[in-house]
Design a protein around this motif. Structure first.
Motif, PDB file in Angstrom:
ATOM      1  N   MET A 205      -9.541   3.308   1.021  1.00  0.00           N
ATOM      2  CA  MET A 205      -8.563   3.187   2.113  1.00  0.00           C
ATOM      3  C   MET A 205      -8.219   4.574   2.635  1.00  0.00           C
ATOM      4  O   MET A 205      -7.186   5.140   2.311  1.00  0.00           O
ATOM      5  CB  MET A 205      -7.282   2.504   1.610  1.00  0.00           C
ATOM      6  CG  MET A 205      -7.256   1.011   1.883  1.00  0.00           C
ATOM      7  SD  MET A 205      -5.680   0.287   1.454  1.00  0.00           S
ATOM      8  CE  MET A 205      -4.694   0.584   2.921  1.00  0.00           C
TER       9      MET A 205
ATOM     10  N   HIS B 293      -9.293  -0.087  -3.195  1.00  0.00           N
ATOM     11  CA  HIS B 293      -8.146   0.805  -2.954  1.00  0.00           C
ATOM     12  C   HIS B 293      -8.591   2.230  -2.631  1.00  0.00           C
ATOM     13  O   HIS B 293      -8.059   2.870  -1.728  1.00  0.00           O
ATOM     14  CB  HIS B 293      -7.249   0.765  -4.202  1.00  0.00           C
ATOM     15  CG  HIS B 293      -6.415   1.963  -4.418  1.00  0.00           C
ATOM     16  ND1 HIS B 293      -5.298   2.232  -3.662  1.00  0.00           N
ATOM     17  CD2 HIS B 293      -6.526   2.985  -5.308  1.00  0.00           C
ATOM     18  CE1 HIS B 293      -4.755   3.370  -4.099  1.00  0.00           C
ATOM     19  NE2 HIS B 293      -5.468   3.835  -5.076  1.00  0.00           N
TER      20      HIS B 293
ATOM     21  N   HIS C 245       0.875  -1.170   0.000  1.00  0.00           N
ATOM     22  CA  HIS C 245       0.000   0.000   0.000  1.00  0.00           C
ATOM     23  C   HIS C 245       0.913   1.222   0.000  1.00  0.00           C
ATOM     24  O   HIS C 245       2.128   1.108   0.205  1.00  0.00           O
ATOM     25  CB  HIS C 245      -0.888   0.026   1.247  1.00  0.00           C
ATOM     26  CG  HIS C 245      -1.774  -1.190   1.381  1.00  0.00           C
ATOM     27  ND1 HIS C 245      -3.007  -1.286   0.787  1.00  0.00           N
ATOM     28  CD2 HIS C 245      -1.588  -2.363   2.046  1.00  0.00           C
ATOM     29  CE1 HIS C 245      -3.539  -2.464   1.073  1.00  0.00           C
ATOM     30  NE2 HIS C 245      -2.701  -3.139   1.842  1.00  0.00           N
TER      31      HIS C 245
ATOM     32  N   CYS D 200      -4.471   5.892   0.448  1.00  0.00           N
ATOM     33  CA  CYS D 200      -3.561   4.884  -0.085  1.00  0.00           C
ATOM     34  C   CYS D 200      -3.044   5.352  -1.439  1.00  0.00           C
ATOM     35  O   CYS D 200      -3.806   5.759  -2.306  1.00  0.00           O
ATOM     36  CB  CYS D 200      -4.267   3.545  -0.211  1.00  0.00           C
ATOM     37  SG  CYS D 200      -3.146   2.238  -0.737  1.00  0.00           S
TER      38      CYS D 200
ATOM     39  N   GLU E 290      -1.039   3.490  -3.475  1.00  0.00           N
ATOM     40  CA  GLU E 290      -0.598   2.390  -4.338  1.00  0.00           C
ATOM     41  C   GLU E 290      -1.823   1.537  -4.639  1.00  0.00           C
ATOM     42  O   GLU E 290      -2.505   1.094  -3.706  1.00  0.00           O
ATOM     43  CB  GLU E 290       0.447   1.560  -3.589  1.00  0.00           C
ATOM     44  CG  GLU E 290       0.935   0.336  -4.309  1.00  0.00           C
ATOM     45  CD  GLU E 290       2.255   0.584  -5.017  1.00  0.00           C
ATOM     46  OE1 GLU E 290       3.052   1.390  -4.507  1.00  0.00           O
ATOM     47  OE2 GLU E 290       2.448  -0.032  -6.068  1.00  0.00           O
ATOM     48  N   TYR E 291      -2.092   1.309  -5.905  1.00  0.00           N
ATOM     49  CA  TYR E 291      -3.275   0.516  -6.247  1.00  0.00           C
ATOM     50  C   TYR E 291      -3.142  -0.871  -5.618  1.00  0.00           C
ATOM     51  O   TYR E 291      -2.167  -1.585  -5.863  1.00  0.00           O
ATOM     52  CB  TYR E 291      -3.454   0.404  -7.755  1.00  0.00           C
ATOM     53  CG  TYR E 291      -4.709  -0.381  -8.070  1.00  0.00           C
ATOM     54  CD1 TYR E 291      -5.963   0.177  -7.819  1.00  0.00           C
ATOM     55  CD2 TYR E 291      -4.642  -1.689  -8.537  1.00  0.00           C
ATOM     56  CE1 TYR E 291      -7.116  -0.542  -8.048  1.00  0.00           C
ATOM     57  CE2 TYR E 291      -5.789  -2.416  -8.763  1.00  0.00           C
ATOM     58  CZ  TYR E 291      -7.029  -1.838  -8.520  1.00  0.00           C
ATOM     59  OH  TYR E 291      -8.167  -2.558  -8.738  1.00  0.00           O
ATOM     60  N   CYS E 292      -4.136  -1.246  -4.778  1.00  0.00           N
ATOM     61  CA  CYS E 292      -3.994  -2.470  -3.987  1.00  0.00           C
ATOM     62  C   CYS E 292      -5.213  -3.353  -4.082  1.00  0.00           C
ATOM     63  O   CYS E 292      -5.433  -4.222  -3.249  1.00  0.00           O
ATOM     64  CB  CYS E 292      -3.709  -2.108  -2.534  1.00  0.00           C
ATOM     65  SG  CYS E 292      -4.935  -0.995  -1.852  1.00  0.00           S
TER      66      CYS E 292
HETATM   67 CU1  CUA Z   1      -4.072   0.186  -0.264  1.00  0.00          CU
HETATM   68 CU2  CUA Z   1      -4.317   1.123  -2.339  1.00  0.00          CU
END
Ligand code: CUA
Length: 174
Positions: free
Chosen positions: A167, A164, A117, A156, A158-160
C-alpha cells in the motif's frame, strides 16, 4: 577446636539476645509518641504530591505545545488550506489531488473504504514526517505544511491484510 566453635556460637547467641532485649526494653513508646513524626511525613507527602502535580502539568503543556493533533471539528477554509482527500483501500490509496504546493498548509482528509489503515507520509529518506489513522466511517484531519518541494512516499502504518506492505503511493510537493 570444637569448644572454640561452641564459645563463638554462645557469644553470638548472647549478642543477638542482647539486641532483642534492648529493643524490647526500649519499645514502650505509645502511639502518641509517633504523632509528630507521622504528621511531619504526611505533610511532606502532601507537598511532594502537589510538586509532582505542578511539574507534571508544566511538562505536559511544554511537550504538547503545539498540540500535534489539529482540531477535528474545525472547518479549514480552502482559501488557506490545500485540501487533499485520502482514502485507504485493501490494498491501495486514492489521493486527490496527489500534488500540493510547499509553504501552504495542507489538510489531508483521511478515511478508509474497508478496514483500518494507517496514513503515513515519509520523506525521501523514509523518515516519517506526519501520520494519522485511516478509519472506515470517520474522516481524520491531518494538517501539514511542507517546507520544500520533493517526492514523498505514503505508506500504510497499520497491518491491514495480506498485501499491507504494497500500500504505497506518492505525493508530489512542488
Ligand atoms: Cu493498509 Cu496496511
Amino acid at each position: 577446636m570444637i569448644s572454640t566453635v561452641y564459645a563463638i556460637t554462645l557469644v553470638g547467641i548472647g549478642l543477638v539476645m542482647a539486641v532483642f532485649y534492648f529493643v524490647i526494653i526500649n519499645s514502650k513508646k505509645t502511639e502518641a509518641d509517633y504523632q509528630s513524626i507521622t504528621k511531619k511525613w504526611y505533610d511532606v507527602r502532601s507537598k511532594w504530591f502537589i510538586f509532582l502535580l505542578i511539574l507534571g502539568t508544566i511538562v505536559t503543556f511544554a511537550s504538547l505545545n503545539p498540540f500535534p493533533i489539529p482540531d477535528q471539528h474545525k472547518e479549514y477554509s480552502s482559501n488557506d488550506y490545500q485540501i487533499v482527500a485520502v482514502n485507504g483501500h485493501q490494498w491501495y490509496w486514492t489521493m486527490t489531488p496527489a500534488t500540493v504546493k510547499s509553504g501552504q498548509p495542507v489538510e489531508f482528509q483521511v478515511s478508509a473504504a474497508d478496514v483500518n489503515h494507517g496514513f503515513g507520509i515519509y520523506d525521501e529518506n523514509l523518515v516519517l514526517i506526519a501520520q494519522t489513522q485511516a478509519m472506515p466511517g470517520y474522516t481524520n484531519k491531518l494538517i501539514h505544511t511542507f517546507d520544500k518541494p520533493g517526492k514523498f512516499k505514503i505508506l500504510c502504518l497499520e497491518y491491514c491484510g495480506l498485501a499491507h506492505h504494497v500500500m504505497i503511493t506518492e505525493l508530489t510537493v512542488e
